[in-house]
Design an enzyme around this catalytic site. Structure first.
Site, PDB file in Angstrom:
ATOM      1  N   GLU A  65       0.936  -1.320  -0.146  1.00 19.05           N
ATOM      2  CA  GLU A  65      -0.168  -0.250  -0.078  1.00 19.05           C
ATOM      3  C   GLU A  65       0.798   1.673  -0.028  1.00 19.05           C
ATOM      4  O   GLU A  65       1.398   1.440   0.376  1.00 19.05           O
ATOM      5  CB  GLU A  65      -1.264   0.264   1.493  1.00 19.05           C
ATOM      6  CG  GLU A  65      -1.723  -1.059   1.245  1.00 19.05           C
ATOM      7  CD  GLU A  65      -1.858  -1.420   2.932  1.00 19.05           C
ATOM      8  OE1 GLU A  65      -1.622  -1.449   3.572  1.00 19.05           O
ATOM      9  OE2 GLU A  65      -3.693  -3.007   2.613  1.00 19.05           O
ATOM     10  N   ASP A 241      -7.158  -5.067   8.409  1.00 18.69           N
ATOM     11  CA  ASP A 241      -7.149  -4.093   7.654  1.00 18.69           C
ATOM     12  C   ASP A 241      -7.619  -3.775   5.820  1.00 18.69           C
ATOM     13  O   ASP A 241      -5.595  -3.507   5.353  1.00 18.69           O
ATOM     14  CB  ASP A 241      -5.235  -2.931   8.598  1.00 18.69           C
ATOM     15  CG  ASP A 241      -4.098  -4.132   8.093  1.00 18.69           C
ATOM     16  OD1 ASP A 241      -4.641  -5.159   7.207  1.00 18.69           O
ATOM     17  OD2 ASP A 241      -4.083  -3.753   8.301  1.00 18.69           O
TER      18      ASP A 241
HETATM   19  P1  NAD Z   1       2.257 -11.270  13.297  1.00 17.81           P
HETATM   20  O1  NAD Z   1       2.445 -11.718  12.095  1.00 17.81           O
HETATM   21  O2  NAD Z   1       4.118 -10.888  13.934  1.00 17.81           O
HETATM   22  O3  NAD Z   1       1.472 -11.241  13.865  1.00 17.81           O
HETATM   23  C1  NAD Z   1       0.291 -11.918  14.057  1.00 17.81           C
HETATM   24  C2  NAD Z   1      -0.148 -12.912  15.135  1.00 17.81           C
HETATM   25  O4  NAD Z   1      -1.370 -12.974  15.179  1.00 17.81           O
HETATM   26  C3  NAD Z   1       0.994 -14.660  15.315  1.00 17.81           C
HETATM   27  O5  NAD Z   1       1.437 -14.632  16.450  1.00 17.81           O
HETATM   28  C4  NAD Z   1       0.215 -14.740  14.991  1.00 17.81           C
HETATM   29  O6  NAD Z   1       0.093 -16.876  15.356  1.00 17.81           O
HETATM   30  C5  NAD Z   1      -1.708 -14.349  15.561  1.00 17.81           C
HETATM   31  N1  NAD Z   1      -3.031 -15.717  15.234  1.00 17.81           N
HETATM   32  C6  NAD Z   1      -3.288 -15.138  13.675  1.00 17.81           C
HETATM   33  N2  NAD Z   1      -4.892 -15.638  13.615  1.00 17.81           N
HETATM   34  C7  NAD Z   1      -5.093 -15.879  14.847  1.00 17.81           C
HETATM   35  C8  NAD Z   1      -5.760 -16.246  15.484  1.00 17.81           C
HETATM   36  N3  NAD Z   1      -7.760 -16.212  14.780  1.00 17.81           N
HETATM   37  N4  NAD Z   1      -6.230 -16.049  17.134  1.00 17.81           N
HETATM   38  C9  NAD Z   1      -4.867 -15.670  17.670  1.00 17.81           C
HETATM   39  N5  NAD Z   1      -4.077 -15.471  17.196  1.00 17.81           N
HETATM   40  C10 NAD Z   1      -3.827 -15.854  15.876  1.00 17.81           C
HETATM   41  O7  NAD Z   1       1.366  -9.887  12.860  1.00 17.81           O
HETATM   42  P2  NAD Z   1       2.005  -8.495  13.672  1.00 17.81           P
HETATM   43  O8  NAD Z   1       2.944  -6.892  12.460  1.00 17.81           O
HETATM   44  O9  NAD Z   1       1.593  -8.090  14.698  1.00 17.81           O
HETATM   45  O10 NAD Z   1       0.888  -7.909  12.743  1.00 17.81           O
HETATM   46  C11 NAD Z   1      -1.304  -7.867  12.990  1.00 17.81           C
HETATM   47  C12 NAD Z   1      -1.862  -7.435  12.348  1.00 17.81           C
HETATM   48  O11 NAD Z   1      -1.913  -5.968  12.827  1.00 17.81           O
HETATM   49  C13 NAD Z   1      -1.915  -7.864  10.913  1.00 17.81           C
HETATM   50  O12 NAD Z   1      -2.801  -8.149   9.797  1.00 17.81           O
HETATM   51  C14 NAD Z   1      -1.204  -5.870  10.354  1.00 17.81           C
HETATM   52  O13 NAD Z   1      -1.240  -6.294   8.436  1.00 17.81           O
HETATM   53  C15 NAD Z   1      -2.357  -5.882  11.166  1.00 17.81           C
HETATM   54  N6  NAD Z   1      -2.067  -4.172  11.582  1.00 17.81           N
HETATM   55  C16 NAD Z   1      -2.200  -2.751  11.339  1.00 17.81           C
HETATM   56  C17 NAD Z   1      -2.046  -2.098  11.614  1.00 17.81           C
HETATM   57  C18 NAD Z   1      -3.644  -0.813  11.848  1.00 17.81           C
HETATM   58  O14 NAD Z   1      -2.790   0.470  12.004  1.00 17.81           O
HETATM   59  N7  NAD Z   1      -4.386  -0.902  11.654  1.00 17.81           N
HETATM   60  C19 NAD Z   1      -0.592  -1.426  12.153  1.00 17.81           C
HETATM   61  C20 NAD Z   1       0.065  -2.100  11.584  1.00 17.81           C
HETATM   62  C21 NAD Z   1      -0.065  -3.878  11.999  1.00 17.81           C
END
Ligand code: NAD
Length: 373
Positions: A65, A241
């Site tokens: 993005e 997101d």
């Molecule tokens: P990451 O891959 O480091 O961690 C994600 C974790 O979620 C993993 O440990 C995984 O095992 C766990 N997980 C997946 N499905 C699950 C479920 N159903 N129940 C419990 N745990 C589950 O990712 P991250 O960098 O921590 O990012 C997390 C999310 O946040 C991503 O989807 C990312 O796109 C989003 N994000 C959003 C924003 C925002 O501004 N809203 C900003 C940054 C990241």
């Protein structure tokens, strides 16, 4: 009439080590507080910004993005990805970089890493939203999804809301154990954190004041079921997101009061993509400005449907720029050539090829004038 003196178009460059050093100098709690203050100040200037939904390239594996924004004085953009399967390649799910430019001249003032910074600004933004939406007596939070973002979420809520009780749950127990270890070692002012690992979402959520979902799954997950949501909870949904990637049971959206960053983007990318196009939401900036109510009843369920908006990266870049200059962190780089005659780009190249300019040493890190060594 003298021609104006040539301006050497130097750009401040911050890599992850620089940003880590800045966090070390300021301390993480002060950094989160400073960022939240900058975010708040910029959200209060909402009408001054020229806003658009981010431009995204979607693939089966994830999203890349581009997030531009300007207030007429500065222009910023972030380029960020979201690839939930990246762990297979030994890469993080989210990686980002960004830039800050002067609108008057187009000069690139700052080029920065934004991976670490995204985690910080997302956490600060979540906490800022919760300050106006969560019950004032909130002290416990369930944190579902214990990956890269989660430590920052936990520490932002501890720092900015006084949350002291955390219940962690992840599909991967090792992720929760990692997070618990990091939180145990984190230095926070005030009462120590109480951290509990939970075997299920239900166990983590039961009785919590705040529920943060920050999972990564490329699809429609139902991380939170409506049956788990109790009156008075504040939900901070961060992980859903992009189109086709959500975390909440749609029934939750029907009974919660929903707050968003920029509606045209959230309707495409947030939890509310599951609802009709005219689904009622409140823009968070209005609540911060006192133009719209936030929480109105103690038993109300509030939801911050966070997707991450360009304004937050603008704020983060401005914050980094100010702090890096104040603390002499980073390196000056020549992203654009600094020819004496702005029209003689070819002449500048010839000089460069003859080794007449500093660029002949490019490639040697010490050739870049560091602000600090
Ligand atoms: P990451 O891959 O480091 O961690 C994600 C974790 O979620 C993993 O440990 C995984 O095992 C766990 N997980 C997946 N499905 C699950 C479920 N159903 N129940 C419990 N745990 C589950 O990712 P991250 O960098 O921590 O990012 C997390 C999310 O946040 C991503 O989807 C990312 O796109 C989003 N994000 C959003 C924003 C925002 O501004 N809203 C900003 C940054 C990241």
């Amino acid at each position: 009439m003298h021609a104006p003196a040539p301006v050497l178009p130097r750009t401040l460059f911050l890599d992850t080590h620089d940003v880590a050093r800045l966090i070390g100098v300021l301390g993480l709690p002060a950094c989160l507080r400073g960022l939240a203050g900058t975010l708040r100040a910029d959200y209060l200037r909402w009408p001054e910004f020229d806003k658009e939904a981010r431009i995204a390239a979607y693939s089966e594996q994830g999203t890349i993005e581009l997030m531009p924004i300007t207030d007429g004085t500065h222009y910023s953009f972030k380029c960020v990805n979201g690839h939930p399967g990246n762990g297979r390649h030994g890469l993080p799910t989210v990686m980002a970089m960004g830039a800050l430019l002067d609108c008057d001249t187009g000069m690139i003032r700052l080029l920065s890493e934004l991976t670490l910074t995204t985690a910080l600004r997302t956490a600060a933004m979540s906490a800022l939203a919760a300050q106006v939406l969560a019950r004032r007596d909130s002290h416990s939070m369930a944190l579902i999804g214990n990956g890269a973002q989660s430590d920052f979420q936990a520490l932002a809520f501890a720092t900015l809301l006084g949350v002291r009780e955390l219940r962690l749950h992840d599909l991967d127990r090792r992720a929760s154990e990692r997070l618990a270890r990091n939180l145990a070692a984190a230095e926070l002012p005030g009462r120590p954190l109480s951290v509990r690992l939970c075997d299920s979402v239900a166990e983590a959520v039961r009785g919590a004041d705040i529920v943060t979902t920050v999972t990564a799954f490329q699809g429609r997950a139902q991380v939170l079921d409506d049956a788990l949501i109790e009156p008075g909870m504040h939900l901070n949904a961060v992980g859903g997101d992009c189109p086709g990637k959500t975390e909440l049971d749609p029934a939750i959206l029907r009974r919660a009061e929903v707050f968003v960053e920029f509606p045209p983007q959230t309707r495409k990318e947030g939890e509310i993509q599951q609802m009709p196009a005219d689904f009622p939401v409140t823009e968070l900036w209005r609540v911060l400005a006192g133009d719209a109510p936030g929480r109105t009843r103690a038993d109300q369920v509030t939801l911050f449907d966070s997707v991450g908006f360009a304004l937050e990266d603008y704020s983060a870049l401005r914050f980094l720029q100010a702090q890096a200059e104040a603390h002499q962190v980073g390196t000056w780089v020549e992203v654009t050539p600094g020819q004496a005659d702005p029209r003689d780009l070819y002449g500048w190249l010839q000089g460069e090829l003859r080794g007449e300019q500093r660029g002949e040493q490019r490639g040697e890190p010490q050739s870049r004038p560091a602000l600090v060594s």
